[in-house]
Design a protein around this motif. Sequence first.
Motif, PDB file in Angstrom:
ATOM      1  N   TRP A  59     -28.076  -7.954  -3.492  1.00 18.57           N
ATOM      2  CA  TRP A  59     -27.491  -6.909  -4.323  1.00 18.57           C
ATOM      3  C   TRP A  59     -28.557  -5.986  -4.903  1.00 18.57           C
ATOM      4  O   TRP A  59     -28.346  -4.778  -5.027  1.00 18.57           O
ATOM      5  N   VAL A  60     -29.698  -6.555  -5.248  1.00 19.24           N
ATOM      6  CA  VAL A  60     -30.765  -5.758  -5.858  1.00 19.24           C
ATOM      7  C   VAL A  60     -31.411  -4.838  -4.836  1.00 19.24           C
ATOM      8  O   VAL A  60     -31.680  -3.662  -5.110  1.00 19.24           O
ATOM      9  N   GLY A  61     -31.666  -5.359  -3.643  1.00 21.20           N
ATOM     10  CA  GLY A  61     -32.300  -4.528  -2.629  1.00 21.20           C
ATOM     11  C   GLY A  61     -32.325  -5.207  -1.283  1.00 21.20           C
ATOM     12  O   GLY A  61     -32.989  -6.233  -1.125  1.00 21.20           O
ATOM     13  N   ALA A  62     -31.594  -4.680  -0.319  1.00 26.57           N
ATOM     14  CA  ALA A  62     -31.551  -5.256   1.020  1.00 26.57           C
ATOM     15  C   ALA A  62     -30.944  -4.239   1.973  1.00 26.57           C
ATOM     16  O   ALA A  62     -30.294  -3.267   1.559  1.00 26.57           O
ATOM     17  N   SER A  63     -31.150  -4.460   3.249  1.00 17.18           N
ATOM     18  CA  SER A  63     -30.548  -3.610   4.265  1.00 17.18           C
ATOM     19  C   SER A  63     -29.638  -4.405   5.185  1.00 17.18           C
ATOM     20  O   SER A  63     -29.102  -3.866   6.153  1.00 17.18           O
ATOM     21  N   GLN A  64     -29.455  -5.699   4.885  1.00 15.90           N
ATOM     22  CA  GLN A  64     -28.552  -6.542   5.650  1.00 15.90           C
ATOM     23  C   GLN A  64     -28.246  -7.801   4.840  1.00 15.90           C
ATOM     24  O   GLN A  64     -28.916  -8.094   3.847  1.00 15.90           O
ATOM     25  N   GLY A  65     -27.213  -8.517   5.269  1.00 15.45           N
ATOM     26  CA  GLY A  65     -26.767  -9.693   4.537  1.00 15.45           C
ATOM     27  C   GLY A  65     -25.375  -9.478   3.954  1.00 15.45           C
ATOM     28  O   GLY A  65     -24.910  -8.338   3.819  1.00 15.45           O
ATOM     29  N   LEU A  66     -24.699 -10.568   3.599  1.00 14.89           N
ATOM     30  CA  LEU A  66     -23.343 -10.459   3.078  1.00 14.89           C
ATOM     31  C   LEU A  66     -23.304  -9.746   1.727  1.00 14.89           C
ATOM     32  O   LEU A  66     -22.353  -9.016   1.433  1.00 14.89           O
ATOM     33  N   GLY A  67     -24.318  -9.977   0.883  1.00 12.06           N
ATOM     34  CA  GLY A  67     -24.369  -9.269  -0.386  1.00 12.06           C
ATOM     35  C   GLY A  67     -24.493  -7.770  -0.183  1.00 12.06           C
ATOM     36  O   GLY A  67     -23.821  -6.973  -0.857  1.00 12.06           O
ATOM     37  N   TYR A  68     -25.351  -7.365   0.745  1.00 15.69           N
ATOM     38  CA  TYR A  68     -25.507  -5.951   1.077  1.00 15.69           C
ATOM     39  C   TYR A  68     -24.207  -5.386   1.637  1.00 15.69           C
ATOM     40  O   TYR A  68     -23.791  -4.270   1.273  1.00 15.69           O
ATOM     41  N   LEU A  69     -23.538  -6.166   2.497  1.00 14.20           N
ATOM     42  CA  LEU A  69     -22.284  -5.694   3.100  1.00 14.20           C
ATOM     43  C   LEU A  69     -21.203  -5.517   2.048  1.00 14.20           C
ATOM     44  O   LEU A  69     -20.413  -4.569   2.105  1.00 14.20           O
ATOM     45  N   MET A  70     -21.156  -6.399   1.059  1.00 16.65           N
ATOM     46  CA  MET A  70     -20.172  -6.269  -0.017  1.00 16.65           C
ATOM     47  C   MET A  70     -20.414  -5.000  -0.836  1.00 16.65           C
ATOM     48  O   MET A  70     -19.465  -4.290  -1.190  1.00 16.65           O
ATOM     49  N   LEU A  71     -21.689  -4.725  -1.137  1.00 17.03           N
ATOM     50  CA  LEU A  71     -21.997  -3.494  -1.875  1.00 17.03           C
ATOM     51  C   LEU A  71     -21.647  -2.254  -1.063  1.00 17.03           C
ATOM     52  O   LEU A  71     -21.112  -1.275  -1.587  1.00 17.03           O
ATOM     53  N   LEU A  72     -21.957  -2.305   0.235  1.00 16.70           N
ATOM     54  CA  LEU A  72     -21.652  -1.171   1.113  1.00 16.70           C
ATOM     55  C   LEU A  72     -20.151  -0.935   1.194  1.00 16.70           C
ATOM     56  O   LEU A  72     -19.682   0.204   1.105  1.00 16.70           O
ATOM     57  N   ALA A  73     -19.387  -2.006   1.335  1.00 18.81           N
ATOM     58  CA  ALA A  73     -17.933  -1.882   1.411  1.00 18.81           C
ATOM     59  C   ALA A  73     -17.350  -1.384   0.098  1.00 18.81           C
ATOM     60  O   ALA A  73     -16.424  -0.569   0.081  1.00 18.81           O
ATOM     61  N   ASN A  74     -17.897  -1.857  -1.012  1.00 13.51           N
ATOM     62  CA  ASN A  74     -17.413  -1.418  -2.322  1.00 13.51           C
ATOM     63  C   ASN A  74     -17.678   0.068  -2.538  1.00 13.51           C
ATOM     64  O   ASN A  74     -16.838   0.794  -3.075  1.00 13.51           O
ATOM     65  N   GLY A  75     -18.859   0.531  -2.107  1.00 17.41           N
ATOM     66  CA  GLY A  75     -19.193   1.941  -2.258  1.00 17.41           C
ATOM     67  C   GLY A  75     -18.313   2.850  -1.424  1.00 17.41           C
ATOM     68  O   GLY A  75     -18.122   4.021  -1.770  1.00 17.41           O
ATOM     69  N   ARG A  76     -17.764   2.323  -0.333  1.00 16.54           N
ATOM     70  CA  ARG A  76     -16.888   3.112   0.535  1.00 16.54           C
ATOM     71  C   ARG A  76     -15.414   2.809   0.291  1.00 16.54           C
ATOM     72  O   ARG A  76     -14.554   3.192   1.100  1.00 16.54           O
ATOM     73  N   ALA A  77     -15.121   2.093  -0.804  1.00 13.25           N
ATOM     74  CA  ALA A  77     -13.749   1.762  -1.200  1.00 13.25           C
ATOM     75  C   ALA A  77     -13.016   0.947  -0.141  1.00 13.25           C
ATOM     76  O   ALA A  77     -11.785   1.027  -0.028  1.00 13.25           O
ATOM     77  N   LYS A  78     -13.772   0.160   0.629  1.00 10.69           N
ATOM     78  CA  LYS A  78     -13.158  -0.726   1.612  1.00 10.69           C
ATOM     79  C   LYS A  78     -13.085  -2.133   0.992  1.00 10.69           C
ATOM     80  O   LYS A  78     -13.878  -3.018   1.306  1.00 10.69           O
ATOM     81  N   THR A  79     -12.139  -2.278   0.089  1.00  6.06           N
ATOM     82  CA  THR A  79     -12.008  -3.535  -0.642  1.00  6.06           C
ATOM     83  C   THR A  79     -11.665  -4.686   0.287  1.00  6.06           C
ATOM     84  O   THR A  79     -12.074  -5.825   0.043  1.00  6.06           O
ATOM     85  N   ASP A  80     -10.914  -4.402   1.348  1.00  5.65           N
ATOM     86  CA  ASP A  80     -10.551  -5.466   2.276  1.00  5.65           C
ATOM     87  C   ASP A  80     -11.785  -6.035   2.973  1.00  5.65           C
ATOM     88  O   ASP A  80     -11.901  -7.254   3.162  1.00  5.65           O
ATOM     89  N   LEU A  81     -12.743  -5.184   3.334  1.00  8.90           N
ATOM     90  CA  LEU A  81     -13.980  -5.655   3.952  1.00  8.90           C
ATOM     91  C   LEU A  81     -14.825  -6.429   2.941  1.00  8.90           C
ATOM     92  O   LEU A  81     -15.474  -7.416   3.292  1.00  8.90           O
ATOM     93  N   MET A  82     -14.808  -5.984   1.683  1.00 10.95           N
ATOM     94  CA  MET A  82     -15.547  -6.698   0.646  1.00 10.95           C
ATOM     95  C   MET A  82     -14.982  -8.112   0.452  1.00 10.95           C
ATOM     96  O   MET A  82     -15.730  -9.090   0.339  1.00 10.95           O
ATOM     97  N   PHE A  83     -13.655  -8.213   0.437  1.00  7.58           N
ATOM     98  CA  PHE A  83     -13.029  -9.531   0.309  1.00  7.58           C
ATOM     99  C   PHE A  83     -13.313 -10.396   1.536  1.00  7.58           C
ATOM    100  O   PHE A  83     -13.524 -11.609   1.412  1.00  7.58           O
TER     101      PHE A  83
END
Length: 245
Positions: free
Chosen positions: A192-216
Motif C-alpha cells: 500500500w505504501v509503495g509497490a508496482s505489483q502485488g495484491l495490496g497494489y492491485l486493491m489500491l489500483l482498483a479502488n482508484g478506478r472505482a472497480k470495487t468488485d476487483l478490489m473485493f
Amino acid sequence: MIKLAYISTPILFGISLWQSVVWLTDVPQFILPSPWRVAQTACEYRRLILENALVTGTEVVLGLVLGTILGAFTAILLASSQRLHRLVMPLLILTQAIPVFALAPILTLWLGYGIASKVMMALLIIFFPVTSGFLDGLSRIPSGFADLAQTMSGTKWQIMRHIRIPHAIPSLGTGLKLAAVYAPIGAVIGEWVGASQGLGYLMLLANGRAKTDLMFASLLCLCLFATLLYSAVSLVSDGLSRDER
C-alpha cells in the motif's frame, strides 16, 4: 470431512449474510458488489489476480521463513543468558509500541519499492510473536529435567539442544500460527505504501478506478491465501509437536 464442514459452514454463512445485505439495502454495486458480481470479476481478471497473488505470496513466505529463523535464534540466545535477556527483552517489548504502519514508508525509502521492503515488513510484524512464543517455551521446562541433565554433567548447550528446544517446540508452533496470520498484513501494508505489483497494489489500483468488485476479488484472494498458509503452518507445527512427544 469434519474439518471441511468446519471451514465451509462459516464461509457459506458469510456469503449468505453478504448477499442478504445487498438485497435488503439495495446498495449500489460500486459501493458493495454482490458475491456473484465479485465471482464474475475474479474469473474475468483471474490472470491479473494470480500474477499479483504470486508476488504477495513470495513476499509473505520469505518474510515468514526469515522471521522464523531470526525469531527462533533470538529466543535461544535470550534463553541461554539471563543478562542478555534482561537487557534485550525490554527493548523488544518497547518496539511493539511502534506502529508497523509508521515503519512502512521508512523501509520503502531505505529498501526501495521492490520485494525487499515488503519482506522486511512481514519479517518485522512476525518477529515478536515467534520470539516471545519460543522463549516462553524455552523458559518453562520442568525443573526435574534440567536437574537431571546437570546431574549427568550436561553442558548448557547440551541441555538447550536435547531438553529445552524439544520441549519448546509446541510453543514455537503457537508462535508460527500467529505469524502465519500476521505475515500477509505486513506484506500488504508495504504494498500500500509503495509497490508496482502485488495484491495490496492491485486493491489500491482498483479502488482508484472505482472497480470495487476487483478490489473485493483481490481481498478474497488474500483471505484464501492466508487461510491456506495458516493451515499449512498448523499442519507442520502440529506434526513437529507430535514428533517431540
